[in-house]
Design a protein around this motif. Structure first.
Motif, PDB file in Angstrom:
ATOM      1  N   THR A   1      14.782 -15.693  23.430  1.00 44.28           N
ATOM      2  CA  THR A   1      16.043 -15.210  22.873  1.00 44.28           C
ATOM      3  C   THR A   1      15.908 -15.022  21.361  1.00 44.28           C
ATOM      4  OG1 THR A   1      16.764 -17.477  22.615  1.00 44.28           O
ATOM      5  CG2 THR A   1      17.483 -16.351  24.609  1.00 44.28           C
ATOM      6  N   THR A   2      16.755 -14.177  20.835  1.00 43.09           N
ATOM      7  CA  THR A   2      16.679 -13.827  19.419  1.00 43.09           C
ATOM      8  C   THR A   2      17.570 -14.752  18.603  1.00 43.09           C
ATOM      9  OG1 THR A   2      16.320 -11.558  20.074  1.00 43.09           O
ATOM     10  CG2 THR A   2      16.919 -11.931  17.787  1.00 43.09           C
ATOM     11  N   ALA A   3      16.991 -15.360  17.573  1.00 39.59           N
ATOM     12  CA  ALA A   3      17.747 -16.263  16.713  1.00 39.59           C
ATOM     13  C   ALA A   3      18.352 -15.517  15.537  1.00 39.59           C
ATOM     14  CB  ALA A   3      16.841 -17.377  16.208  1.00 39.59           C
ATOM     15  N   VAL A   4      17.581 -14.572  15.013  1.00 39.76           N
ATOM     16  CA  VAL A   4      17.971 -13.830  13.812  1.00 39.76           C
ATOM     17  C   VAL A   4      17.593 -12.380  14.036  1.00 39.76           C
ATOM     18  CG1 VAL A   4      17.625 -13.593  11.324  1.00 39.76           C
ATOM     19  CG2 VAL A   4      17.356 -15.828  12.397  1.00 39.76           C
ATOM     20  N   ALA A   5      18.455 -11.464  13.609  1.00 35.05           N
ATOM     21  CA  ALA A   5      18.089 -10.055  13.755  1.00 35.05           C
ATOM     22  C   ALA A   5      18.736  -9.204  12.675  1.00 35.05           C
ATOM     23  CB  ALA A   5      18.521  -9.543  15.136  1.00 35.05           C
ATOM     24  N   ALA A   6      18.009  -8.180  12.272  1.00 33.26           N
ATOM     25  CA  ALA A   6      18.562  -7.123  11.430  1.00 33.26           C
ATOM     26  C   ALA A   6      18.731  -5.896  12.322  1.00 33.26           C
ATOM     27  CB  ALA A   6      17.611  -6.793  10.285  1.00 33.26           C
ATOM     28  N   VAL A   7      19.883  -5.245  12.233  1.00 31.05           N
ATOM     29  CA  VAL A   7      20.113  -4.029  13.011  1.00 31.05           C
ATOM     30  C   VAL A   7      20.474  -2.908  12.043  1.00 31.05           C
ATOM     31  CG1 VAL A   7      21.446  -2.936  14.847  1.00 31.05           C
ATOM     32  CG2 VAL A   7      20.946  -5.390  14.964  1.00 31.05           C
ATOM     33  N   ASP A   8      19.554  -1.951  11.927  1.00 24.41           N
ATOM     34  CA  ASP A   8      19.740  -0.801  11.038  1.00 24.41           C
ATOM     35  C   ASP A   8      20.267  -1.232   9.667  1.00 24.41           C
ATOM     36  OD1 ASP A   8      19.447   1.845  10.444  1.00 24.41           O
ATOM     37  OD2 ASP A   8      21.350   2.474  11.331  1.00 24.41           O
ATOM     38  N   LEU A   9      19.632  -2.249   9.122  1.00 26.39           N
ATOM     39  CA  LEU A   9      20.113  -2.856   7.884  1.00 26.39           C
ATOM     40  C   LEU A   9      19.739  -1.985   6.683  1.00 26.39           C
ATOM     41  CD1 LEU A   9      21.672  -5.522   7.503  1.00 26.39           C
ATOM     42  CD2 LEU A   9      19.509  -6.584   6.853  1.00 26.39           C
ATOM     43  N   VAL A  10      20.750  -1.691   5.879  1.00 20.21           N
ATOM     44  CA  VAL A  10      20.561  -0.899   4.659  1.00 20.21           C
ATOM     45  C   VAL A  10      21.091  -1.703   3.484  1.00 20.21           C
ATOM     46  CG1 VAL A  10      21.276   1.200   3.409  1.00 20.21           C
ATOM     47  CG2 VAL A  10      20.738   1.326   5.870  1.00 20.21           C
ATOM     48  N   HIS A  51      17.137 -12.408   2.034  1.00 18.17           N
ATOM     49  CA  HIS A  51      18.437 -12.803   1.466  1.00 18.17           C
ATOM     50  C   HIS A  51      19.600 -12.293   2.312  1.00 18.17           C
ATOM     51  CE1 HIS A  51      16.692 -13.630  -2.823  1.00 18.17           C
ATOM     52  NE2 HIS A  51      16.310 -14.499  -1.913  1.00 18.17           N
ATOM     53  N   CYS A  52      19.481 -11.069   2.841  1.00 14.48           N
ATOM     54  CA  CYS A  52      20.561 -10.546   3.699  1.00 14.48           C
ATOM     55  C   CYS A  52      20.646 -11.336   5.002  1.00 14.48           C
ATOM     56  CB  CYS A  52      20.353  -9.063   4.000  1.00 14.48           C
ATOM     57  SG  CYS A  52      20.623  -7.984   2.575  1.00 14.48           S
ATOM     58  N   LEU A  53      19.501 -11.699   5.577  1.00 18.96           N
ATOM     59  CA  LEU A  53      19.503 -12.445   6.842  1.00 18.96           C
ATOM     60  C   LEU A  53      19.978 -13.877   6.647  1.00 18.96           C
ATOM     61  CD1 LEU A  53      16.170 -11.182   8.453  1.00 18.96           C
ATOM     62  CD2 LEU A  53      18.513 -10.583   9.122  1.00 18.96           C
ATOM     63  N   ALA A  54      19.844 -14.401   5.419  1.00 15.99           N
ATOM     64  CA  ALA A  54      20.229 -15.786   5.132  1.00 15.99           C
ATOM     65  C   ALA A  54      21.642 -15.888   4.561  1.00 15.99           C
ATOM     66  CB  ALA A  54      19.229 -16.405   4.153  1.00 15.99           C
ATOM     67  N   GLY A  55      22.338 -14.774   4.465  1.00 16.80           N
ATOM     68  CA  GLY A  55      23.706 -14.821   3.948  1.00 16.80           C
ATOM     69  C   GLY A  55      23.773 -15.094   2.454  1.00 16.80           C
ATOM     70  N   SER A  61      25.039  -1.642   4.708  1.00 19.28           N
ATOM     71  CA  SER A  61      25.498  -1.314   6.065  1.00 19.28           C
ATOM     72  C   SER A  61      24.522  -1.897   7.071  1.00 19.28           C
ATOM     73  CB  SER A  61      25.632   0.202   6.250  1.00 19.28           C
ATOM     74  OG  SER A  61      24.366   0.820   6.141  1.00 19.28           O
ATOM     75  N   GLY A  62      24.901  -1.835   8.332  1.00 17.50           N
ATOM     76  CA  GLY A  62      24.087  -2.452   9.383  1.00 17.50           C
ATOM     77  C   GLY A  62      24.529  -3.883   9.626  1.00 17.50           C
ATOM     78  N   GLN A  63      23.781  -4.579  10.460  1.00 14.49           N
ATOM     79  CA  GLN A  63      24.144  -5.941  10.831  1.00 14.49           C
ATOM     80  C   GLN A  63      23.021  -6.920  10.487  1.00 14.49           C
ATOM     81  OE1 GLN A  63      24.943  -4.824  15.038  1.00 14.49           O
ATOM     82  NE2 GLN A  63      26.849  -5.952  14.736  1.00 14.49           N
ATOM     83  N   ALA A  64      23.430  -8.112  10.040  1.00 11.30           N
ATOM     84  CA  ALA A  64      22.501  -9.231   9.837  1.00 11.30           C
ATOM     85  C   ALA A  64      22.996 -10.340  10.754  1.00 11.30           C
ATOM     86  CB  ALA A  64      22.513  -9.679   8.376  1.00 11.30           C
ATOM     87  N   LEU A  65      22.326 -10.508  11.888  1.00  9.70           N
ATOM     88  CA  LEU A  65      22.828 -11.392  12.937  1.00  9.70           C
ATOM     89  C   LEU A  65      22.127 -12.742  12.909  1.00  9.70           C
ATOM     90  CD1 LEU A  65      22.810  -8.753  15.810  1.00  9.70           C
ATOM     91  CD2 LEU A  65      24.822  -9.600  14.581  1.00  9.70           C
ATOM     92  N   LEU A  66      22.919 -13.809  12.880  1.00  7.79           N
ATOM     93  CA  LEU A  66      22.404 -15.165  13.014  1.00  7.79           C
ATOM     94  C   LEU A  66      23.067 -15.755  14.247  1.00  7.79           C
ATOM     95  CD1 LEU A  66      20.843 -17.653  11.799  1.00  7.79           C
ATOM     96  CD2 LEU A  66      23.015 -18.294  10.771  1.00  7.79           C
TER      97      LEU A  66
END
Ligand code: ADP
Ligand code: ADP
Length: 232
Positions: A1-10, A51-55, A61-66
């Motif tokens: 399973t995915t713990a952290v993900a960037a989705v089309d992160l700009v 830094h974007c993935l760690a808040g 734009s895009g998503q930084a998912l934790l």
């Protein structure tokens, strides 16, 4: 399973003619209990992605998912809580507070979160890191390798879902660096930690299960079980 993900992160810094597109549509997932190194030339967007993935920074734009939470849509007060409760940080410069002992530094994130330490976890972290006889020392009385182990202990006593490490061996000699990297591998195996490490050093990346390469703000490569020949 995915713990952290960037989705089309700009991520765009600045505006108009001077704008810099530090991340140009990055999509990448980091699985649970995996140790991933992020590599790439200086200026390729490694720190910005972390830094974007760690808040710590907000994407354009895009998503930084934790764990399913999109950090790009959270107010600062939520991001602060997420950083304190769900993320461990390790930096090149250790970032220990000089006036506190090693033990007080290790407890700091728990104290900030108003949480009691888990005695079994704390004992195991101290044992695996071999820092039991250093707990009453202040950072200035410790070597760089010892300081980084204290910083690792601090990052792990909250049992975070993810540990973000930014050039964790950048200030260490190769022997201390190897010990720190071995410990990161141990934490992945023992505690199912997800570790994401930014590094310039192919020898450090060789400890990871996977290497993600960035170039000009885009994913330029994704290698499983790397060896030095492929990534240097
Ligand atoms: P890396 O970590 O790979 O060296 P960075 O993420 O630090 O790359 O930087 C990516 C790009 O974004 C670079 O062109 C850098 O100059 C730019 N950049 C990074 N931070 C800022 C900032 N706060 N303001 C303006 N530009 C920035
Ligand atoms: P606040 O903004 O409320 O003062 P903290 O400083 O307590 O938040 O930060 C919470 C967590 O985020 C801490 O574990 C800290 O190490 C980390 N952190 C805060 N700022 C940065 C930063 N600029 N770079 C990396 N980590 C940071």
């Amino acid at each position: 399973t995915t713990a952290v993900a960037a989705v089309d992160l700009v991520k765009v810094y600045g505006t108009g003619a001077t704008a810099v597109r530090a991340l140009d549509g990055v999509t990448v997932g980091f699985g649970r209990a995996a140790f991933t190194a992020i590599m790439g030339p200086s200026g390729s967007g490694k720190s910005t992605l972390m830094h974007c993935l760690a808040g710590l920074d907000t994407a354009t734009s895009g998503q930084a998912l934790l764990g399913g939470t999109d950090l790009t849509r959270q107010p600062d007060r939520v991001l602060t809580r997420v950083r304190r409760e769900r993320i461990g940080f390790v930096f090149q410069s250790f970032n220990l507070l000089p006036q506190l002992t090693a033990e007080q530094n290790i407890r700091l994130p728990l104290d900030l979160a108003g949480r009691a330490p888990d005695p079994a976890l704390s004992a195991r972290v101290v044992e695996v890191l071999g820092i039991g006889d250093r707990l009453r020392h202040r950072p200035s009385e410790l070597s760089g390798g010892q300081q980084q182990r204290i910083a690792l202990a601090r990052a792990l006593v909250t049992a975070p879902e993810v540990v973000f490490a930014d050039e964790p061996t950048g200030n260490l000699d190769s022997h201390s660096g190897a010990e720190v990297l071995s410990f990161l591998r141990t934490s992945v195996r023992e505690w199912g930690q997800t570790v994401v490490m930014v590094t310039h050093d192919p020898a450090a990346a060789a400890y990871a299960d996977r290497v993600v390469l960035l170039a000009d703000g885009r994913i330029a490569g994704d290698l499983d079980r790397p060896d030095r020949a492929t990534i240097s």
